[in-house]
Design a protein around this motif. Structure first.
Motif, short mmCIF file in Angstrom:
data_model
loop_
_atom_site.label_atom_id
_atom_site.label_comp_id
_atom_site.label_asym_id
_atom_site.label_seq_id
_atom_site.Cartn_x
_atom_site.Cartn_y
_atom_site.Cartn_z
N ALA A 62 -10.37 9.39 -6.93
CA ALA A 62 -11.10 9.96 -8.06
C ALA A 62 -11.28 11.47 -7.90
CB ALA A 62 -12.46 9.28 -8.21
N GLN A 63 -11.17 11.96 -6.65
CA GLN A 63 -11.25 13.40 -6.36
C GLN A 63 -9.86 14.03 -6.33
OE1 GLN A 63 -14.50 14.25 -6.26
NE2 GLN A 63 -14.84 12.06 -6.34
N ASP A 64 -8.85 13.31 -6.83
CA ASP A 64 -7.45 13.76 -6.86
C ASP A 64 -6.86 13.97 -5.47
OD1 ASP A 64 -7.18 13.66 -9.66
OD2 ASP A 64 -8.11 15.63 -9.84
N ILE A 65 -7.30 13.16 -4.51
CA ILE A 65 -6.74 13.18 -3.16
C ILE A 65 -5.84 11.96 -3.01
CG2 ILE A 65 -7.30 12.96 -0.70
CD1 ILE A 65 -9.88 14.56 -1.32
N ASP A 66 -4.65 12.17 -2.49
CA ASP A 66 -3.70 11.08 -2.27
C ASP A 66 -4.20 10.25 -1.09
OD1 ASP A 66 -1.54 9.38 -2.04
OD2 ASP A 66 -0.16 10.91 -1.28
N ALA A 67 -4.83 9.13 -1.39
CA ALA A 67 -5.40 8.27 -0.35
C ALA A 67 -4.92 6.84 -0.54
CB ALA A 67 -6.93 8.32 -0.41
N VAL A 68 -4.70 6.16 0.59
CA VAL A 68 -4.33 4.75 0.56
C VAL A 68 -5.15 4.01 1.61
CG1 VAL A 68 -1.98 5.07 -0.32
CG2 VAL A 68 -2.39 5.13 2.14
N ASN A 69 -5.46 2.77 1.30
CA ASN A 69 -6.21 1.90 2.19
C ASN A 69 -5.24 1.26 3.19
OD1 ASN A 69 -8.42 0.40 3.14
ND2 ASN A 69 -8.00 -1.27 1.74
N VAL A 70 -5.63 1.21 4.46
CA VAL A 70 -4.82 0.54 5.47
C VAL A 70 -5.18 -0.94 5.45
CG1 VAL A 70 -4.21 0.41 7.90
CG2 VAL A 70 -4.67 2.64 6.86
N ASP A 71 -4.25 -1.76 4.97
CA ASP A 71 -4.48 -3.19 4.81
C ASP A 71 -4.82 -3.85 6.14
OD1 ASP A 71 -4.54 -5.69 3.52
OD2 ASP A 71 -2.41 -6.03 3.91
N GLY A 72 -5.93 -4.57 6.17
CA GLY A 72 -6.34 -5.27 7.38
C GLY A 72 -7.14 -4.44 8.36
N GLY A 73 -7.25 -3.13 8.10
CA GLY A 73 -8.09 -2.25 8.90
C GLY A 73 -7.74 -2.20 10.38
N MET A 74 -8.75 -1.89 11.17
CA MET A 74 -8.55 -1.76 12.62
C MET A 74 -8.22 -3.09 13.28
SD MET A 74 -8.49 1.41 13.29
CE MET A 74 -8.47 1.36 15.07
N LEU A 75 -8.60 -4.19 12.67
CA LEU A 75 -8.19 -5.50 13.21
C LEU A 75 -6.68 -5.61 13.16
CD1 LEU A 75 -10.93 -7.79 11.64
CD2 LEU A 75 -10.70 -7.14 14.05
N ALA A 76 -6.07 -5.22 12.04
CA ALA A 76 -4.62 -5.24 11.92
C ALA A 76 -3.98 -4.19 12.83
CB ALA A 76 -4.20 -5.01 10.46
N GLN A 96 -13.15 1.12 -0.75
CA GLN A 96 -14.11 1.86 -1.57
C GLN A 96 -13.95 3.37 -1.38
OE1 GLN A 96 -18.21 0.35 -1.37
NE2 GLN A 96 -17.35 -1.49 -0.43
N VAL A 97 -13.80 3.80 -0.13
CA VAL A 97 -13.61 5.24 0.14
C VAL A 97 -12.28 5.71 -0.45
CG1 VAL A 97 -13.33 6.98 1.94
CG2 VAL A 97 -15.13 5.24 2.14
N THR A 98 -11.25 4.88 -0.36
CA THR A 98 -9.95 5.24 -0.95
C THR A 98 -10.10 5.48 -2.45
OG1 THR A 98 -8.71 4.01 0.73
CG2 THR A 98 -7.60 4.42 -1.37
N GLN A 99 -10.81 4.61 -3.14
CA GLN A 99 -11.02 4.79 -4.58
C GLN A 99 -11.79 6.08 -4.86
OE1 GLN A 99 -12.71 0.90 -5.53
NE2 GLN A 99 -10.85 0.44 -6.67
N TYR A 100 -12.79 6.38 -4.05
CA TYR A 100 -13.55 7.61 -4.20
C TYR A 100 -12.64 8.83 -4.04
CZ TYR A 100 -16.87 11.37 -3.26
OH TYR A 100 -17.55 12.57 -3.30
N LEU A 101 -11.81 8.82 -2.99
CA LEU A 101 -10.91 9.95 -2.74
C LEU A 101 -9.92 10.13 -3.88
CD1 LEU A 101 -10.27 9.51 1.07
CD2 LEU A 101 -11.67 11.26 -0.05
#
Length: 113
Positions: free
Chosen positions: A80-94, A73-78
């Motif tokens: 939308a603000q024209d910031i190059d953002a990617v989600n880390v798959d699996g998060g801190m568990l991964a 969700q935060v990645t999508q928000y960023l």
């Protein structure tokens, strides 16, 4: 926004990359990546400037939470603000499962909540 947030595998996060941890304070305190920037999702809009102050031109932001939902969700928000953002798959568990470094307050063993 249309479609899911772009994702990268935890192994694709460079050591010098800007890792944004959006977990809550108790999760962060239990264990986090040493050089990550911590801005909880619940306070993200109010503290957005802390991220933009750290960003260099065209720098990619790697967004992480526990498992990947909040960070998507935060990645999508960023984005939308024209910031190059990617989600880390699996998060801190991964992150932990891949053997990437976690730190916690002295005297405690780091873990992922």
């Amino acid at each position: 926004m249309h479609g899911p947030a772009p994702e990268v595998n935890v192994d694709a996060v460079p050591a010098e990359g800007l890792l944004l941890d959006v977990r809550e304070d108790d999760e962060w305190a239990a264990g986090h990546a040493e050089d990550a920037l911590h801005i909880p999702m619940s306070d993200f809009v109010n503290r957005f400037g802390e991220l933009t102050e750290r960003l260099e031109d065209d720098q990619r932001v790697y967004v992480v939470c526990r498992a990947g939902g909040r960070s998507a969700q935060v990645t999508q928000y960023l984005r939308a603000q024209d910031i190059d953002a990617v989600n880390v798959d699996g998060g801190m568990l991964a992150w932990a499962a891949a053997g990437r470094q976690l730190v916690a307050p002295e005297g405690t063993d780091p873990s992922v909540l």
